[in-house]
Enzyme design. Structure first.
Site, mmCIF file in Angstrom:
data_model
loop_
_atom_site.group_PDB
_atom_site.id
_atom_site.type_symbol
_atom_site.label_atom_id
_atom_site.label_comp_id
_atom_site.label_asym_id
_atom_site.label_seq_id
_atom_site.Cartn_x
_atom_site.Cartn_y
_atom_site.Cartn_z
ATOM 1 N N TRP A 175 0.830 -1.209 0.000
ATOM 2 C CA TRP A 175 0.000 0.000 0.000
ATOM 3 C C TRP A 175 0.859 1.251 0.000
ATOM 4 O O TRP A 175 0.503 2.251 -0.634
ATOM 5 C CB TRP A 175 -0.996 -0.011 1.154
ATOM 6 C CG TRP A 175 -2.058 -1.044 0.960
ATOM 7 C CD1 TRP A 175 -2.262 -2.167 1.706
ATOM 8 C CD2 TRP A 175 -3.038 -1.086 -0.084
ATOM 9 N NE1 TRP A 175 -3.309 -2.897 1.200
ATOM 10 C CE2 TRP A 175 -3.806 -2.262 0.106
ATOM 11 C CE3 TRP A 175 -3.345 -0.249 -1.168
ATOM 12 C CZ2 TRP A 175 -4.866 -2.624 -0.741
ATOM 13 C CZ3 TRP A 175 -4.406 -0.606 -2.012
ATOM 14 C CH2 TRP A 175 -5.136 -1.771 -1.788
ATOM 15 N N ASP B 280 -0.906 7.004 6.128
ATOM 16 C CA ASP B 280 -2.042 6.174 5.743
ATOM 17 C C ASP B 280 -2.281 5.211 6.900
ATOM 18 O O ASP B 280 -1.506 4.279 7.111
ATOM 19 C CB ASP B 280 -1.717 5.405 4.457
ATOM 20 C CG ASP B 280 -2.799 4.374 4.108
ATOM 21 O OD1 ASP B 280 -3.846 4.335 4.794
ATOM 22 O OD2 ASP B 280 -2.588 3.613 3.140
ATOM 23 N N LYS C 264 -12.186 -1.015 8.105
ATOM 24 C CA LYS C 264 -11.526 -2.094 8.857
ATOM 25 C C LYS C 264 -11.800 -1.951 10.353
ATOM 26 O O LYS C 264 -12.289 -2.859 10.996
ATOM 27 C CB LYS C 264 -10.030 -2.085 8.582
ATOM 28 C CG LYS C 264 -9.731 -2.307 7.100
ATOM 29 C CD LYS C 264 -8.276 -2.173 6.803
ATOM 30 C CE LYS C 264 -7.987 -1.983 5.327
ATOM 31 N NZ LYS C 264 -8.369 -3.101 4.478
#
Ligand SMILES: Cc1ncc(COP(=O)(O)O)c(C=O)c1O
Length: 374
Positions: A115, A185, A209
């Site tokens: 990511w 992030d 999440k």
């Protein structure tokens, strides 16, 4: 189907399974129940939140309360804006350089997983970027140490990914970046532990999440950063405009914001981020201990000092055994354990709402499986 609907697992509502999915992921049961009870008639409004105008006083109260509760949870300083956006973390990968990476400057990226690479690649299309550290040559098994991180003191910002969902590694502390604005992030560990938000120029994360359903992304940004936003950006991609309009420039993802607000309330009610961190540490410790005490049958992917509390990645002696494990686990009500294709093996995601009983069930399943197949 019949088997699942009749199953009664400890700590679970009848028919519900232990959901180890990496995201979208398990939600707190009290929140789901509240959503259910308010579905047809939200607080006497005579309608569901999903049927409600985003300009109504009722929805304005929902979004303002969600923001206030997030502020309380993270103790967000008053010189920070909280914005709710769409497009997931993936849109942030592009929005960030569009807003904060001017021509003539460069931005630093610390690569600790796929990511962060995705964020870096997206920024590279839009401006000049630099890799400040990377553990790719070691299959992203660990977080880079302080001595490996070379921050350009002139960088427009320095970006890192606090939890690497795919590899199962997590930063124990923020990287040291001096006076360069730190950007994070936090998609897979947002609201899972207390943070000192004043260390961040900007922190973002999708809700799906740890904090709610998919469709809404939280952005916390230091106000002074907003002065740097260029004048000609498309409205939807302009942090300054989104902040000025308090996330109501256009129709926000109203239902997702509502549920995110309920998750924030649930977190406050159980004791806030220190308590959820304690629970998350306890759950992860149970599972890592089972891996470490398996005589090498189960092998953790991540280096012990980089282990994630959110995503526990591990391997078995062969791929055939891994397939068998995932299949039998699913049949036993332990779902979503198959690892990401780039790492293989198994991955147990233990986000905020994942119950301790589910970790105990997994540990016991692992012991039985090893006995039968070891
Ligand atoms: C750390 C991290 N960043 C970004 C993403 C992408 O998020 P989205 O699907 O919200 O764009 C994910 C998704 O799993 C993630 O785990």
């Amino acid at each position: 189907m019949l088997e699942t609907s009749l199953r009664n697992l400890p700590g679970q509502e009848e028919g519900r399974i232990y959901n180890f999915s990496a995201g979208p992921a398990v939600m707190p049961l009290p929140v789901l129940r509240q959503v259910q009870s308010e579905m047809l008639n939200y607080h006497g409004s005579g309608m569901s939140v999903m049927e409600m105008s985003h300009r109504s006083a009722t929805f304005e109260a929902i979004i303002h309360t969600a923001e206030a509760d997030l502020r309380q949870l993270y103790d967000i300083p008053t010189n920070y804006k909280v914005i709710f956006l769409q497009g997931g973390a993936s849109l942030q990968f592009a929005m960030l350089p569009m807003n904060f990476l001017p021509q003539g400057q460069s931005a630093d990226y610390i690569l600790s997983g796929s990511w962060s690479q995705a964020a870096y690649k997206e920024a590279r299309k839009l401006g000049q970027v630099r890799v400040a550290a990377s553990t790719e040559s070691e299959q992203f098994k660990r977080i880079p140490g302080p001595a490996e991180i070379q921050i350009d003191p002139q960088a427009a910002y320095a970006h890192f990914t606090s939890n690497n969902t795919i590899y199962g590694t997590q930063w124990a502390e923020e990287p040291e970046v001096g006076t360069v604005p730190l950007v994070c992030d936090a998609s897979s560990d947002i609201l899972s532990r207390p943070l000192d938000i004043s260390k961040y120029g900007l922190l973002y994360g999708g809700a799906q999440k740890n904090a709610g359903p998919s469709g809404v992304t939280m952005v916390l940004v230091r106000e002074e950063m907003l002065a740097k936003v260029p004048a000609n950006l498309p409205a939807m991609l302009d942090y300054r405009l989104q902040a000025e309009k308090e996330s109501l420039y256009n129709t926000p993802p109203t239902f997702a914001v509502y549920v995110l607000g309920l998750v924030a309330k649930w977190l406050l009610e159980i004791g806030g981020l220190p308590e959820i961190q304690r629970r998350n540490q306890e759950k992860a410790a149970l599972l890592y201990s089972a891996i470490d005490h398996s005589g090498g049958y189960y092998q953790g992917h991540s280096a012990p000092d980089s282990r994630s509390l959110m995503n526990v990645t591990f391997r078995l002696p062969s791929e055939d055994l891994e397939k068998k494990f995932a299949k039998e686990a699913t049949a036993a009500g332990l779902d979503g354990l198959k690892g990401h294709r780039s790492v293989g093996g198994l991955r147990a995601s233990l986000y905020n709402a994942f119950p301790r009983e589910g970790v105990e069930a997994l540990v016991s399943f692992m012991r039985d499986f090893q006995q039968k197949n070891g």
